[in-house]
Design a protein around this motif. Sequence first.
Motif, PDB file in Angstrom:
ATOM      1  N   GLN A 134       0.824  -1.207   0.000  1.00 16.33           N
ATOM      2  CA  GLN A 134       0.000   0.000   0.000  1.00 16.33           C
ATOM      3  C   GLN A 134       0.861   1.261   0.000  1.00 16.33           C
ATOM      4  O   GLN A 134       0.583   2.225  -0.720  1.00 16.33           O
ATOM      5  CB  GLN A 134      -0.906   0.033   1.226  1.00 16.33           C
TER       6      GLN A 134
ATOM      7  N   ASP B 255       2.503   2.753  -3.235  1.00 10.93           N
ATOM      8  CA  ASP B 255       1.656   3.487  -4.166  1.00 10.93           C
ATOM      9  C   ASP B 255       1.565   4.971  -3.825  1.00 10.93           C
ATOM     10  O   ASP B 255       1.152   5.780  -4.662  1.00 10.93           O
ATOM     11  CB  ASP B 255       0.249   2.875  -4.136  1.00 10.93           C
ATOM     12  N   ARG B 256       1.968   5.329  -2.600  1.00 16.37           N
ATOM     13  CA  ARG B 256       1.701   6.692  -2.129  1.00 16.37           C
ATOM     14  C   ARG B 256       2.907   7.418  -1.541  1.00 16.37           C
ATOM     15  O   ARG B 256       2.878   8.641  -1.379  1.00 16.37           O
ATOM     16  CB  ARG B 256       0.591   6.649  -1.069  1.00 16.37           C
TER      17      ARG B 256
ATOM     18  N   ALA C  69      -3.999  -5.659  -2.644  1.00 18.80           N
ATOM     19  CA  ALA C  69      -3.161  -4.592  -3.172  1.00 18.80           C
ATOM     20  C   ALA C  69      -3.416  -4.386  -4.658  1.00 18.80           C
ATOM     21  O   ALA C  69      -3.427  -3.251  -5.142  1.00 18.80           O
ATOM     22  CB  ALA C  69      -1.688  -4.914  -2.925  1.00 18.80           C
TER      23      ALA C  69
ATOM     24  N   LYS D 139      -6.289  -2.142  -5.222  1.00 12.38           N
ATOM     25  CA  LYS D 139      -6.188  -0.773  -4.729  1.00 12.38           C
ATOM     26  C   LYS D 139      -5.138   0.064  -5.446  1.00 12.38           C
ATOM     27  O   LYS D 139      -5.283   1.280  -5.545  1.00 12.38           O
ATOM     28  CB  LYS D 139      -5.867  -0.782  -3.225  1.00 12.38           C
ATOM     29  N   THR D 140      -4.068  -0.565  -5.906  1.00 12.97           N
ATOM     30  CA  THR D 140      -2.966   0.215  -6.449  1.00 12.97           C
ATOM     31  C   THR D 140      -3.290   0.823  -7.807  1.00 12.97           C
ATOM     32  O   THR D 140      -4.008   0.230  -8.612  1.00 12.97           O
ATOM     33  CB  THR D 140      -1.692  -0.656  -6.571  1.00 12.97           C
ATOM     34  N   ALA D 141      -2.750   2.009  -8.021  1.00 11.83           N
ATOM     35  CA  ALA D 141      -2.901   2.666  -9.315  1.00 11.83           C
ATOM     36  C   ALA D 141      -1.684   2.438 -10.203  1.00 11.83           C
ATOM     37  O   ALA D 141      -1.687   2.827 -11.370  1.00 11.83           O
ATOM     38  CB  ALA D 141      -3.115   4.170  -9.112  1.00 11.83           C
ATOM     39  N   SER D 142      -0.658   1.795  -9.642  1.00 13.15           N
ATOM     40  CA  SER D 142       0.587   1.592 -10.378  1.00 13.15           C
ATOM     41  C   SER D 142       0.495   0.371 -11.288  1.00 13.15           C
ATOM     42  O   SER D 142       0.324  -0.755 -10.818  1.00 13.15           O
ATOM     43  CB  SER D 142       1.749   1.406  -9.396  1.00 13.15           C
ATOM     44  N   ARG D 143       0.630   0.586 -12.587  1.00 17.42           N
ATOM     45  CA  ARG D 143       0.600  -0.536 -13.528  1.00 17.42           C
ATOM     46  C   ARG D 143       1.800  -1.459 -13.311  1.00 17.42           C
ATOM     47  O   ARG D 143       1.689  -2.672 -13.469  1.00 17.42           O
ATOM     48  CB  ARG D 143       0.588  -0.014 -14.966  1.00 17.42           C
TER      49      ARG D 143
ATOM     50  N   LEU E  37       3.328  -2.065 -10.458  1.00 21.15           N
ATOM     51  CA  LEU E  37       3.073  -2.881  -9.277  1.00 21.15           C
ATOM     52  C   LEU E  37       2.031  -3.956  -9.585  1.00 21.15           C
ATOM     53  O   LEU E  37       2.167  -5.107  -9.151  1.00 21.15           O
ATOM     54  CB  LEU E  37       2.610  -2.001  -8.120  1.00 21.15           C
ATOM     55  N   LYS E  38       0.991  -3.612 -10.326  1.00 14.54           N
ATOM     56  CA  LYS E  38      -0.010  -4.600 -10.718  1.00 14.54           C
ATOM     57  C   LYS E  38       0.625  -5.741 -11.514  1.00 14.54           C
ATOM     58  O   LYS E  38       0.316  -6.920 -11.302  1.00 14.54           O
ATOM     59  CB  LYS E  38      -1.109  -3.932 -11.547  1.00 14.54           C
TER      60      LYS E  38
END
Length: 222
Positions: free
Chosen positions: A144, A147-148, A186, A189-193, A195-196
């Motif tokens: 988490q 991402d921030r 995660a 929730k994550t906006a990071s491609r 990380l996805k």
Amino acid sequence: VDDGSTDRTPSILRGYAAREPRIHIATHDHNRRLPSALNTGFSHARGRWLTWTSHDNRYHRDALSAMAAILTADASVDVVYADVDIIDDQGVQKRHQRVRPIPALGFRGNVVGSCFLYRREVHEALGGFAEDLFLAEDYYFWLQAADRFRFHALHQNLYDYRVHQGALSSQFPDARGAVNMALTRAFGKTASRRLKSGIMINLAFDLRRDVPSLAVWKYVAE
């Protein structure tokens, strides 16, 4: 935090607290496990920077001050994490473990490791540790946070991580289920491609090992 102990822990804690006014004792009336104990502890903490450690590991001299110096010098850094030495149950060093960059967090597992220091704002923004993810609570926390917040890898040997049969990771070999749940949440929730993508790679290895994660993949596909 005395997490519902049934031995001499309460009297030992009182002895330390009597000698050191900075030690405060919080007690659970029954064992609620690590993530709950962490949340209780941090709810009492008053410092600007937070960390936690396990009783079987040990900091090197000046480890905390070395990490604190990074946070002091650069206000844009939110989390500092450092290299560790792996030791056995007798304290003999077995190998050095260099921490990996944060973009590897999704597919390499918990690259932050066990030696870290972070700003209180990180804890408050994330709402502490997920109490239903015992043994993966820290991994989910970092997933988490990645991402921030901004991380800084400090490549200094600041910590000894002890590998032995009494460790939690040895007592609970089925922790992969909690890890899969952490990855799944995660991913949602994550906006990071990036990380996805890493999370999907991590889960794909489970399918190869025949680990039951089909429900996770159904969620990811949707």
